[in-house]
Scaffold this active site. Structure first.
Site, PDB file in Angstrom:
ATOM      1  N   HIS A 187       0.904  -1.200   0.080  1.00 17.30           N
ATOM      2  CA  HIS A 187      -0.061   0.138   0.032  1.00 17.30           C
ATOM      3  C   HIS A 187       0.887   1.423  -0.005  1.00 17.30           C
ATOM      4  O   HIS A 187       2.129   1.229   0.217  1.00 17.30           O
ATOM      5  CB  HIS A 187      -0.910  -0.182   1.181  1.00 17.30           C
TER       6      HIS A 187
ATOM      7  N   CYS B  35       2.732  -4.895   6.856  1.00 16.33           N
ATOM      8  CA  CYS B  35       2.588  -4.611   5.280  1.00 16.33           C
ATOM      9  C   CYS B  35       3.557  -4.073   4.952  1.00 16.33           C
ATOM     10  O   CYS B  35       4.388  -3.365   5.478  1.00 16.33           O
ATOM     11  CB  CYS B  35       1.184  -3.997   5.309  1.00 16.33           C
TER      12      CYS B  35
END
Length: 536
Positions: free
Chosen positions: A428, A447
């Site tokens: 992301h 992440c």
């Protein structure tokens, strides 16, 4: 094959006695076949897959016999076992000398049956080790969640039985260019170690343009020995040395400022033996990866803090990445999956672990804390903070969810890339752009954050949109959360590689930021892997 040539032809032909039973009376022949079968069954007693294979094919011999295919298979196997060290495998595990002794001394059908079983046991172990790895990743570190495909023993044995020239053995190792290049680098390092390495280490300190002295001379000599600069008589940290230090820094994932500070000197002083360990670990890691990575795939090397798109073996896009913080609950895991879609203008649905560990204590102290997050009930309805006593809830009993709406300050930035998995890991954007300027970029909850998420999106969309940039921004400008499916899912491989070969054939080394490679090396040593030609 030199190993084989050093033995007599009789050594490889001795098992031909099995086929000689055809020249004996039928009763003796039957007795010999029975003895052979019993020996195979007994020798492989605790290897259910192998005994089942022989039962299913009527105990047809793979190795024992005087036909050309039997000779070729034995030669190929013994050659592979005696060369296992080239792959960084535990050579002692295959007891080559013991196998040769069995073959040399076998006379009776029973002894030949024992030879057949012993060769199959060694073959299956070698086949699995060289194809799928010596270790089970999940037993080494809880971040190594990658499942490894291990072929059944029956498939290996069936393939060998159908092989008339022994070629199957040579095809077992990974066929990737990375694996072959790492094997070459292993040989280079072993040869370097045999000839004394890179010379004296560099004293601790900071060395930069204009400096001189004994430390600069040792730095110069070590850079020359490593191949980063040409031999020179200059005693000064001059332009040539600046360029050499920058080249070294680029090859080791360091900021290429041309200054040999504490971090750079520490890496320069790493021994060839240390680098050899990294290469051997990288070979094992390469064996864990799927043989088919995908003609187009995303490759995230956590140790390199990078994310790449690879098309037909060529890197077509690369960006800096931030990985999970180096704490037990935040380190990014390693696995492969399929990227299915992206979300433009994403909401951030806060993971339960973050809610209870980070935000609940803040809400207990002040119900108006973390106002950028919405608190919602099980039906998704927004909760009035002022009407809730957060002190009544524990981490287990907290009944609410938390969400950050789309926007510039959203923790996920303006786009996320999804490959749904049970670890809740994805790629992301992020509003924290300054972190990408750091040399070590381990800051996230697990992440992978991308420095150039828009360009990454354009590259993914280029195969399905005529103008991917315009398409992306048209959706982005709506401000609405929008899911965009990829017409063709893209494999994603989250790896961790402290040694790898760059696109130009240049060897690259990275620091073991999570300490995972150190654990793998320790486990490989316990399995019997040794550093060749390294004393002490």
């Amino acid at each position: 094959m030199n190993f084989i040539h050093g033995n007599t032809r009789r050594l490889l032909m001795v098992a031909g006695l099995v086929l000689a039973v055809g020249h004996t009376p039928a009763a003796a022949q039957d007795a010999g076949q029975t003895a052979f079968r019993m020996a195979v069954a007994e020798s492989a007693l605790h290897q259910d897959e192998i005994t089942a294979f022989y039962r299913s094919n009527g105990y047809s011999a793979i190795w024992v016999g005087d036909a050309p295919e039997h000779v070729a298979r034995r030669a190929a196997l013994i050659n592979a076992l005696s060369s296992a060290h080239l792959h960084g495998l535990p050579t002692g595990a295959y007891v080559v000398e013991g196998l040769l002794a069995l073959m040399k001394n076998a006379r009776t059908p029973r002894e030949l049956g024992a030879v057949e079983a012993a060769l199959s046991l060694a073959f299956v172990r070698y086949a699995r080790d060289v194809q799928s790895g010596v270790l089970h990743p999940s037993e080494i570190d809880d971040g190594l969640v990658r499942p490894v495909a291990v072929r059944p023993a029956s498939e290996h044995l069936s393939a060998m039985l159908a092989d008339d020239d022994g070629a199957y053995v040579a095809q077992l190792a990974p066929r990737s260019s990375q694996y072959r290049a790492l094997m070459k680098q292993k040989l280079v390092l072993q040869e370097l170690i045999r000839h004394g390495g890179w010379g004296p280490t560099v004293p601790d300190g900071k060395y930069e343009r204009g400096a001189s002295g004994a430390g600069v001379l040792k730095l110069r000599d070590r850079l020359v020995a490593m191949g980063f600069m040409k031999p020179t008589a200059s005693p000064v940290y001059d332009d040539a040395m600046v360029a050499a230090v920058q080249a070294f820094q680029r090859a080791h994932g360091l900021e290429p400022d041309g200054v040999a500070g504490q971090g750079t000197v520490a890496e320069i002083n790493r021994s060839p033996a240390d680098r050899l360990k990294s290469v051997i670990v990288a070979l094992e890691r390469e064996r864990w990866l799927p043989a088919d990575r995908g003609e187009r795939h995303v490759l995230v090397n956590q140790a390199d803090f990078s994310a790449k798109i690879v098309d037909h073996g060529r890197v077509t896009f690369q960006t800096r990445a931030v990985i999970g913080k180096n704490t037990h609950d935040r380190r990014s895991p390693e696995f492969s999956d399929q990227m299915e879609h992206m979300v433009i203008n994403p909401s951030w649905h806060v993971p339960r672990s973050i809610i209870t560990k980070e935000y609940l204590p803040k809400l207990r102290a002040n119900p108006n804390a973390v106002r950028h997050l919405e608190i919602t009930d099980r039906r998704g309805r927004r909760v009035d903070r002022g009407a809730v006593d957060f002190n009544q809830f524990s981490a287990n009993s907290f009944p609410f969810a938390m969400r950050q709406p789309p926007g510039q300050s959203n923790a996920l930035g303006l786009v996320k890339f999804m490959f749904p998995n049970k670890y809740n890991i994805y790629l992301h954007d992020t509003p924290q752009k300054s972190l990408f300027a750091r040399e070590v970029r381990a800051f996230s909850h697990g992440c992978i954050r991308l420095a150039q998420p828009f360009e990454f999106a354009y590259a993914l969309l280029a195969r399905q949109e005529e103008d991917p940039k315009a398409f992306f921004h048209r959706i982005l400008n709506t401000g609405k959360e929008t899911k965009v499916d990829l017409d063709q899912p893209v494999p994603v491989h989250l790896i961790y590689r402290t040694a790898y070969i760059g696109p130009k054939g240049d060897v690259q080394y990275r620091r073991d930021v999570y300490g995972r490679d150190a654990k793998i090396w320790d486990a490989l040593q316990k399995a019997g892997v040794v550093l060749p030609d390294v004393q002490g």
